[in-house]
Design an enzyme around this catalytic site. Structure first.
Site, PDB file in Angstrom:
ATOM      1  N   ASN A  46       0.859  -1.170   0.000  1.00 50.46           N
ATOM      2  CA  ASN A  46       0.000   0.000   0.000  1.00 50.46           C
ATOM      3  C   ASN A  46       0.903   1.230   0.000  1.00 50.46           C
ATOM      4  O   ASN A  46       1.734   1.396   0.882  1.00 50.46           O
ATOM      5  CB  ASN A  46      -0.912  -0.010   1.226  1.00 50.46           C
ATOM      6  CG  ASN A  46      -1.926   1.091   1.193  1.00 50.46           C
ATOM      7  OD1 ASN A  46      -1.586   2.253   1.056  1.00 50.46           O
ATOM      8  ND2 ASN A  46      -3.190   0.732   1.340  1.00 50.46           N
ATOM      9  N   HIS A  57      -3.470   0.772  -3.442  1.00 46.93           N
ATOM     10  CA  HIS A  57      -3.539  -0.276  -2.435  1.00 46.93           C
ATOM     11  C   HIS A  57      -2.485  -1.331  -2.773  1.00 46.93           C
ATOM     12  O   HIS A  57      -1.953  -1.364  -3.881  1.00 46.93           O
ATOM     13  CB  HIS A  57      -4.923  -0.916  -2.417  1.00 46.93           C
ATOM     14  CG  HIS A  57      -5.968  -0.054  -1.788  1.00 46.93           C
ATOM     15  ND1 HIS A  57      -7.240  -0.508  -1.536  1.00 46.93           N
ATOM     16  CD2 HIS A  57      -5.947   1.232  -1.362  1.00 46.93           C
ATOM     17  CE1 HIS A  57      -7.956   0.450  -0.975  1.00 46.93           C
ATOM     18  NE2 HIS A  57      -7.188   1.514  -0.864  1.00 46.93           N
ATOM     19  N   GLU A  59      -2.597  -4.514  -3.449  1.00 49.90           N
ATOM     20  CA  GLU A  59      -2.895  -5.378  -4.589  1.00 49.90           C
ATOM     21  C   GLU A  59      -2.721  -4.619  -5.904  1.00 49.90           C
ATOM     22  O   GLU A  59      -2.175  -5.163  -6.867  1.00 49.90           O
ATOM     23  CB  GLU A  59      -4.322  -5.934  -4.479  1.00 49.90           C
ATOM     24  CG  GLU A  59      -4.559  -6.758  -3.233  1.00 49.90           C
ATOM     25  CD  GLU A  59      -4.992  -5.945  -2.011  1.00 49.90           C
ATOM     26  OE1 GLU A  59      -5.364  -6.580  -1.008  1.00 49.90           O
ATOM     27  OE2 GLU A  59      -4.956  -4.694  -2.041  1.00 49.90           O
ATOM     28  N   SER A  84      -7.559  -8.671   3.716  1.00 54.67           N
ATOM     29  CA  SER A  84      -8.586  -8.884   2.705  1.00 54.67           C
ATOM     30  C   SER A  84      -8.726  -7.649   1.827  1.00 54.67           C
ATOM     31  O   SER A  84      -8.704  -6.522   2.309  1.00 54.67           O
ATOM     32  CB  SER A  84      -9.916  -9.229   3.368  1.00 54.67           C
ATOM     33  OG  SER A  84     -10.270  -8.241   4.313  1.00 54.67           O
ATOM     34  N   CYS A  86     -10.233  -4.723  -0.722  1.00 54.98           N
ATOM     35  CA  CYS A  86     -11.435  -3.900  -0.829  1.00 54.98           C
ATOM     36  C   CYS A  86     -12.169  -4.256  -2.128  1.00 54.98           C
ATOM     37  O   CYS A  86     -11.732  -5.104  -2.908  1.00 54.98           O
ATOM     38  CB  CYS A  86     -11.050  -2.422  -0.812  1.00 54.98           C
ATOM     39  SG  CYS A  86     -10.170  -1.896  -2.312  1.00 54.98           S
ATOM     40  N   CYS A  89      -9.884  -3.557  -5.311  1.00 54.83           N
ATOM     41  CA  CYS A  89      -8.873  -4.580  -5.544  1.00 54.83           C
ATOM     42  C   CYS A  89      -9.515  -5.922  -5.900  1.00 54.83           C
ATOM     43  O   CYS A  89      -8.999  -6.656  -6.745  1.00 54.83           O
ATOM     44  CB  CYS A  89      -7.966  -4.694  -4.324  1.00 54.83           C
ATOM     45  SG  CYS A  89      -7.037  -3.174  -4.010  1.00 54.83           S
ATOM     46  N   ASP A 149      -8.137   5.291   4.492  1.00 53.87           N
ATOM     47  CA  ASP A 149      -7.843   4.218   3.547  1.00 53.87           C
ATOM     48  C   ASP A 149      -9.046   3.330   3.289  1.00 53.87           C
ATOM     49  O   ASP A 149      -9.239   2.856   2.175  1.00 53.87           O
ATOM     50  CB  ASP A 149      -6.670   3.373   4.045  1.00 53.87           C
ATOM     51  CG  ASP A 149      -6.130   2.479   2.948  1.00 53.87           C
ATOM     52  OD1 ASP A 149      -5.552   3.016   1.984  1.00 53.87           O
ATOM     53  OD2 ASP A 149      -6.297   1.246   3.046  1.00 53.87           O
TER      54      ASP A 149
END
Length: 163
Positions: A46, A57, A59, A84, A86, A89, A149
């Site tokens: 991130n 982010h 990912e 996990s 969002c 992503c 975030d």
């Protein structure tokens, strides 16, 4: 049936190292790695704070670092994330056809898991203490950055009025 593979620990370790690097830079401690049976393609973390980005982010950073790849590469890949993903992503995972996601912890975004699984993505939850301890420490130290975030509006948050 979700299960861990032999190489998952090594690849997840790379994602966790990225999370620690992000924390050391003053950013959100969330890391990611993308790998196939041929090896690791890319890692990311991130970088919203570090880059002043709205979308960087872990990912997304990892996918950006992987560069332009053929669809067949994504369809044979596993994405590792310390937390996990969002909806943004998760959408990228579905869009690129990544069939497997290994997640360290699920404290922030539980809803997208149903989206992922509903689109055929195998989600493996590790319940990784290292990931969870690191994000808990960050949230305690920087609650406003965490709220930003994940899209939570704080009462005293400056900025334009909401429509």
């Amino acid at each position: 049936m979700t299960s861990l593979h032999r190489e998952d620990s090594e690849c997840f370790g790379l994602a966790l190292a990225e999370a620690h690097a992000g924390y050391d830079e003053g950013g959100l401690p969330i890391g990611a790695a993308l790998a196939t049976s041929d090896g690791v393609i890319a890692v990311g973390r991130n970088r919203r704070v570090q880059s002043g980005s709205a979308i960087r982010h872990a990912e997304m950073d990892c996918l950006e670092n992987a560069g332009r790849l053929p669809a067949s590469t994504y369809r044979g890949a596993t994405l590792y994330s310390t937390l996990s993903p969002c909806y943004m992503c998760s959408g990228a995972i579905v869009l690129f056809g990544i069939p497997r996601l290994v997640v360290g912890g699920e404290i922030d975004f539980e809803g997208p898991r149903a989206v992922l699984e509903g689109n055929g993505v195998e989600v493996v939850l590790r319940h990784d203490k290292g990931s969870l301890d690191l994000i808990d420490r960050f949230i305690a130290e920087h609650p406003a950055v965490w709220a930003e975030d994940i899209g939570v509006v704080l009462d005293a948050e400056p900025g334009p009025p909401t429509l």
